[in-house]
Scaffold this active site. Structure first.
Site, PDB file in Angstrom:
ATOM      1  N   LYS A 229       6.497  -2.670  18.332  1.00 20.87           N
ATOM      2  CA  LYS A 229       6.627  -1.848  19.290  1.00 20.87           C
ATOM      3  C   LYS A 229       4.978  -1.502  19.936  1.00 20.87           C
ATOM      4  O   LYS A 229       4.966  -1.146  21.042  1.00 20.87           O
ATOM      5  CB  LYS A 229       7.235  -0.383  19.001  1.00 20.87           C
ATOM      6  CG  LYS A 229       6.629   0.499  17.988  1.00 20.87           C
ATOM      7  CD  LYS A 229       7.263   1.690  17.679  1.00 20.87           C
ATOM      8  CE  LYS A 229       6.897   2.435  16.737  1.00 20.87           C
ATOM      9  NZ  LYS A 229       7.615   3.905  16.427  1.00 20.87           N
TER      10      LYS A 229
ATOM     11  N   GLY B  60       5.916   0.695  10.738  1.00 15.32           N
ATOM     12  CA  GLY B  60       6.680   0.618  12.148  1.00 15.32           C
ATOM     13  C   GLY B  60       5.818  -0.470  12.729  1.00 15.32           C
ATOM     14  O   GLY B  60       6.310  -1.081  13.928  1.00 15.32           O
TER      15      GLY B  60
ATOM     16  N   ALA C 232       5.866  -2.018   7.453  1.00 20.58           N
ATOM     17  CA  ALA C 232       4.354  -1.568   7.663  1.00 20.58           C
ATOM     18  C   ALA C 232       4.212  -0.542   8.383  1.00 20.58           C
ATOM     19  O   ALA C 232       3.454  -0.383   9.564  1.00 20.58           O
ATOM     20  CB  ALA C 232       3.376  -2.925   8.127  1.00 20.58           C
TER      21      ALA C 232
ATOM     22  N   TYR D  48       6.475  14.944  -0.008  1.00 19.37           N
ATOM     23  CA  TYR D  48       7.161  14.784   1.498  1.00 19.37           C
ATOM     24  C   TYR D  48       7.339  16.065   2.164  1.00 19.37           C
ATOM     25  O   TYR D  48       8.293  17.007   1.685  1.00 19.37           O
ATOM     26  CB  TYR D  48       8.228  14.048   1.139  1.00 19.37           C
ATOM     27  CG  TYR D  48       7.911  12.529   0.788  1.00 19.37           C
ATOM     28  CD1 TYR D  48       6.744  11.985   0.741  1.00 19.37           C
ATOM     29  CD2 TYR D  48       9.028  11.893   0.337  1.00 19.37           C
ATOM     30  CE1 TYR D  48       6.511  10.679   0.114  1.00 19.37           C
ATOM     31  CE2 TYR D  48       8.890  10.406  -0.243  1.00 19.37           C
ATOM     32  CZ  TYR D  48       7.585   9.850  -0.116  1.00 19.37           C
ATOM     33  OH  TYR D  48       7.181   8.591  -0.628  1.00 19.37           O
TER      34      TYR D  48
END
Ligand SMILES: NC(=O)c1ccc[n+]([C@@H]2O[C@H](COP(=O)([O-])OP(=O)(O)OC[C@H]3O[C@@H](n4cnc5c(N)ncnc54)[C@H](OP(=O)(O)O)[C@@H]3O)[C@@H](O)[C@H]2O)c1
Length: 322
Positions: free
Chosen positions: A215, A210, A208, A58
């Site tokens: 949006k 976002g 998923a 990450y």
């Protein structure tokens, strides 16, 4: 936020929402603003959260460094999960990639250093590399337990049969899988396997990426339009799911993303919430107070249902005599 036991094999009290740290940093070119991350972490902690999900990959190690710095003064209050396989490098060399003992050992040492700690609560391969024998993975993890470097073992992105074989040989505790209204293939094998072995189950990408916030329908941008690693888009199946999410969101005056997370919380598992901004986190944290009705859960179950395939479809038709 509620505290629940992490799986049936531990006495580990874990918060019902895990905070995912994949977006903590800028080394991958897309993530949270670094100066905002302590505030995001503090908002999670203030709401009762104690469980952070990381990986060496990450933000190429930056996420572990940031979290390590933040938790240093109160390390024992947190459950830290981290993963290895890909190392923290952009292009790891062959000997520094995969699930073999060599990567496992060098990765655990590197993660301990970045996290500024002498133990990791939950440690797991990031995915099945398709090469390393499961016996090597199992023994390597068990040795790390014996050495006190890790407290619990887990697996992420492993086929159910391999996870079951490992769970038969070592004290396996955790399973991390992709699971959301848009991704329910774990209902075929992995969920039942986790329940049989009493694994603490961590659900990643519950929105998923976002998409389930709706949006993108409203023309907003985000990871799925701005990042090269985007994997989701609105196909026919997700269109139906998004329609239902928006309907239910209106019924109870919340957002579609909150409904998607509230649905994930109805599973016997721990959703990992991903937040790139403080506002996103605050919206997600409110989910713990949302009570979907049984009828609303059932509507979402139906629109997101998948074909279980062979042999599960046959088993459904077997006549029961008792
Ligand atoms: N084991 C694995 O292989 C694996 C894989 C993936 C993730 N994970 C873990 O799971 C965690 C969560 O995964 P994920 O980030 O994919 O989860 P997700 O919940 O599906 O997506 C989170 C993303 O959605 C957007 N978002 C969240 N809340 C929003 C809101 N209120 N309004 C608008 N957009 C919102 C943000 O991205 P944008 O703002 O950029 O659009 C955010 O980063 C990761 O941090 C990581 O710890 C594990």
């Amino acid at each position: 936020m509620k505290i629940k036991l992490f799986g049936k094999q531990t006495g580990l009290p874990a918060s019902q929402l895990i905070l995912g740290a994949a977006s903590f940093g800028s080394r991958r070119g897309y993530g949270a603003v670094v100066d905002d991350i302590p505030q995001i972490l503090s908002a999670y902690v203030d709401s009762g959260g104690n469980f952070i999900d990381l990986a060496d990959q990450y933000q190429l190690g930056e996420a572990e460094e940031i979290v390590g710095k933040y938790v240093a003064a109160m390390r024992n209050d947190f459950i830290i999960c981290t993963k290895y396989t890909r190392s923290s490098e952009t292009n790891p060399s062959p000997a520094n990639f995969g699930n073999h003992r060599k990567t496992m050992r060098q990765s655990v040492e590197a993660s301990l250093k970045r996290l500024k700690t002498d133990y990791i609560d939950i440690f797991m391969p990031h995915f099945d590399d398709g090469i390393t024998p499961i016996e090597e993975v199992a023994r390597g993890l068990e040795d790390l337990l014996q050495a006190g470097k890790i407290l619990y073992t887990g697996l992420a992105n492993f086929p159910a049969w391999k996870a079951a074989a490992i769970a038969k040989t070592i004290p396996l505790t955790a399973l991390q899988i992709e699971y959301s209204l848009a991704q329910r293939t774990a209902d075929r094998e992995l969920m039942d396997m986790a329940s049989y072995f009493g694994l603490g189950t961590m659900l990643y990408s519950p929105l998923a990426g976002g998409l389930l916030t709706g949006k993108y329908r409203r023309g907003a941008s985000g990871r799925l339009t701005l990042s090269a690693s985007a994997t989701y888009h609105e196909d026919e199946a997700t269109k139906t799911i998004l329609d239902e999410l928006e309907t239910i969101a209106k019924e109870i005056t919340v957002t579609p993303g909150q409904v998607a997370l509230a649905w994930a919380l109805t599973r016997d598992a721990f959703p990992i919430i991903g937040a790139r901004t403080l506002n996103q986190l605050q919206e997600s944290l409110k989910t713990v107070d949302i009570q979907l009705s049984a009828e609303q859960v059932s509507r979402l179950d139906i629109v997101s249902n998948i074909q279980l395939g062979y042999p599960h479809e046959i088993l459904k038709t077997v006549q029961r005599h008792y």
